[in-house]
Design a protein around this motif. Structure first.
Motif, short mmCIF file in Angstrom:
data_model
loop_
_atom_site.label_atom_id
_atom_site.label_comp_id
_atom_site.label_asym_id
_atom_site.label_seq_id
_atom_site.Cartn_x
_atom_site.Cartn_y
_atom_site.Cartn_z
N TRP A 1 -1.95 -25.23 31.43
CA TRP A 1 -1.56 -26.62 31.62
C TRP A 1 -0.36 -26.95 30.74
O TRP A 1 -0.34 -26.69 29.54
CB TRP A 1 -2.72 -27.55 31.28
N THR A 2 0.69 -27.51 31.33
CA THR A 2 1.93 -27.80 30.62
C THR A 2 1.84 -29.15 29.92
O THR A 2 1.54 -30.16 30.55
CB THR A 2 3.12 -27.83 31.59
N THR A 3 2.07 -29.15 28.63
CA THR A 3 2.05 -30.41 27.88
C THR A 3 3.38 -31.13 28.03
O THR A 3 4.40 -30.55 28.41
CB THR A 3 1.79 -30.15 26.39
N LEU A 4 3.38 -32.42 27.71
CA LEU A 4 4.59 -33.21 27.82
C LEU A 4 5.53 -32.93 26.65
O LEU A 4 5.10 -32.52 25.58
CB LEU A 4 4.23 -34.70 27.85
N ILE A 5 6.81 -33.16 26.87
CA ILE A 5 7.82 -32.95 25.84
C ILE A 5 8.57 -34.25 25.59
O ILE A 5 8.44 -35.21 26.36
CB ILE A 5 8.81 -31.82 26.23
N ASP A 6 9.36 -34.28 24.55
CA ASP A 6 10.14 -35.46 24.19
C ASP A 6 11.15 -35.79 25.30
O ASP A 6 11.89 -34.91 25.76
CB ASP A 6 10.88 -35.20 22.87
N ALA A 7 11.19 -37.05 25.72
CA ALA A 7 12.08 -37.47 26.81
C ALA A 7 13.43 -37.96 26.32
O ALA A 7 14.27 -38.35 27.13
CB ALA A 7 11.40 -38.57 27.64
N GLU A 8 13.67 -37.94 25.01
CA GLU A 8 14.94 -38.46 24.48
C GLU A 8 16.16 -37.74 25.03
O GLU A 8 17.16 -38.40 25.37
CB GLU A 8 14.93 -38.41 22.96
N PRO A 9 16.16 -36.39 25.15
CA PRO A 9 17.33 -35.73 25.76
C PRO A 9 17.60 -36.21 27.18
O PRO A 9 18.76 -36.34 27.59
CB PRO A 9 16.96 -34.25 25.72
N VAL A 10 16.54 -36.47 27.92
CA VAL A 10 16.70 -36.98 29.29
C VAL A 10 17.28 -38.38 29.26
O VAL A 10 18.17 -38.71 30.05
CB VAL A 10 15.34 -36.96 30.02
N ARG A 11 16.81 -39.21 28.34
CA ARG A 11 17.33 -40.58 28.24
C ARG A 11 18.83 -40.56 27.91
O ARG A 11 19.61 -41.30 28.53
CB ARG A 11 16.57 -41.35 27.15
N TYR B 1 13.33 -43.93 42.57
CA TYR B 1 14.16 -44.65 41.60
C TYR B 1 13.36 -45.09 40.38
O TYR B 1 13.79 -44.91 39.24
CB TYR B 1 14.80 -45.87 42.29
N THR B 2 12.19 -45.70 40.60
CA THR B 2 11.41 -46.20 39.48
C THR B 2 10.91 -45.08 38.58
O THR B 2 10.68 -45.30 37.39
CB THR B 2 10.22 -47.03 39.97
N SER B 3 10.72 -43.88 39.14
CA SER B 3 10.27 -42.74 38.34
C SER B 3 11.35 -42.26 37.39
O SER B 3 11.06 -41.62 36.38
CB SER B 3 9.84 -41.59 39.26
N VAL B 4 12.62 -42.54 37.71
CA VAL B 4 13.73 -42.21 36.83
C VAL B 4 14.01 -43.36 35.88
O VAL B 4 14.21 -43.17 34.68
CB VAL B 4 15.00 -41.88 37.65
N ARG B 5 13.99 -44.56 36.41
CA ARG B 5 14.30 -45.76 35.63
C ARG B 5 13.41 -45.91 34.41
O ARG B 5 13.85 -46.38 33.36
CB ARG B 5 14.16 -46.98 36.53
N ILE B 6 12.14 -45.50 34.51
CA ILE B 6 11.17 -45.74 33.44
C ILE B 6 11.52 -45.00 32.16
O ILE B 6 11.01 -45.30 31.09
CB ILE B 6 9.75 -45.34 33.93
N TYR B 7 12.44 -44.02 32.24
CA TYR B 7 12.85 -43.30 31.03
C TYR B 7 13.98 -44.01 30.29
O TYR B 7 14.34 -43.62 29.19
CB TYR B 7 13.26 -41.86 31.38
N ARG C 1 8.93 -44.79 29.04
CA ARG C 1 8.26 -43.51 28.78
C ARG C 1 9.07 -42.66 27.79
O ARG C 1 10.27 -42.50 27.95
CB ARG C 1 8.06 -42.74 30.09
N ARG C 2 8.38 -42.14 26.83
CA ARG C 2 9.02 -41.33 25.80
C ARG C 2 8.61 -39.86 25.88
O ARG C 2 9.06 -39.05 25.07
CB ARG C 2 8.68 -41.90 24.43
N ARG C 3 7.76 -39.54 26.85
CA ARG C 3 7.35 -38.16 27.06
C ARG C 3 7.56 -37.81 28.53
O ARG C 3 7.50 -38.68 29.39
CB ARG C 3 5.87 -37.95 26.69
N ILE C 4 7.81 -36.55 28.80
CA ILE C 4 8.14 -36.13 30.16
C ILE C 4 7.70 -34.69 30.38
O ILE C 4 7.60 -33.92 29.41
CB ILE C 4 9.67 -36.26 30.39
#
Length: 280
Positions: free
Chosen positions: A48-58, A82-88, A100-103
């Motif tokens: 199972w893949t855990t979530l990672i920091d979303a800051e680079p994506v932001r 669109y909303t799935s991207v916007r939330i970051y 969201r801060r994790r991805i």
């Protein structure tokens, strides 16, 4: 304002509709069940893949936006909603969900793979351009003045209001004009009081939100799936909530009344007598 689901889920290709909007369409319920089974299996096997920091994506999304690439365009390229991207980048509409801060690594890779050169489109969805023209009209700017300020022919800008897509360069010109004119006085920039009032009245009759309304919902002005509820009577909002619960969640009118905290007779009144005979 109702605290229940305000409208139909914006999409049915993720778990959002099931979890947040309580959608119970068979395919959405099956997707939720399969996701849980996959998660349990992954946890049992250690895959199972855990979530990672979303800051680079932001940061990457901010760079794409700075280059003139809308989040809607990013979502299309990433195969996402669109909303799935916007939330970051932003909290959910009406502050219903924090940014969201994790991805997941898989989603992060899809977004980070988008570069400016490949993402820059020749044409974009016309929703944002049209809403900006309407927002300026709501504060008294007729489209002819906006066109001249943007360096466009007034006759040409009239046709843009009816097109599903527009040139990205044209959208950029209108975006720039919008940011400049929204802070300027119409009277001091060649628009007579009569014309400004006529433009505002037309916008009000069409329920076109002004710039201050769009400021409350970052990114929503370019989102064709976002439905503004500016100057919409509370009875219409309640009726929309009730119809959604009846059509999508399969509730009876009595259940809807309990869910929305209203009397059954009030629900019947906002939905109308014809529907009263057809629904329980």
């Amino acid at each position: 304002m109702s605290t229940a689901v305000r409208r139909e889920a914006p999409h049915h290709n993720t778990l959002t509709c099931y979890v947040r909007y309580q959608c119970r369409l068979p395919e959405c319920t099956e997707r939720y069940t399969q996701q849980n089974q996959t998660r349990r299996h992954g946890q049992a096997t250690g895959s199972w893949t855990t979530l990672i920091d979303a800051e680079p994506v932001r940061q990457h999304l901010l760079q794409l936006q700075a280059a003139g690439i809308t989040l809607y365009r990013v979502a299309a390229l990433a195969g996402m909603n669109y909303t799935s991207v916007r939330i970051y980048l932003h909290h959910g509409y009406n502050n219903c969900e924090p940014r969201r801060r994790r991805i997941t690594p898989e989603v992060a890779a899809r977004i980070l793979a988008i570069n400016v050169e490949e993402a820059t489109p020749s044409k974009v969805d016309a929703t944002g351009l049209q809403r900006r023209l309407q927002a300026l009209a709501a504060i008294g700017w007729p489209k002819e003045h906006v066109a001249r300020h943007a360096g466009l022919a007034p006759r040409h800008i009239s046709t843009l209001s009816r097109r599903p897509t527009v040139l990205a360069s044209t959208a950029d010109l209108v975006n720039t004009a919008y940011e400049e004119l929204r802070h300027r006085s119409t009277r001091r920039n060649g628009v007579t009081k009569l014309v400004a009032n006529r433009t505002r009245n037309r916008a009000k009759a069409n329920r076109w939100p002004p710039p201050k309304y769009w400021d409350r919902f970052p990114g929503a002005i370019d989102d064709p799936h976002f439905t503004p509820e500016y100057l919409v009577p509370q009875t219409e909002i309640l009726a929309a909530d009730a119809r959604w619960l009846i059509d999508t969640a399969g509730m009876t009118r009595t259940q809807v009344a309990e869910r929305l905290g209203k009397d059954r007779t009030y629900i019947d009144r906002v939905l109308g007598p014809v529907e009263t005979k057809a629904a329980a």
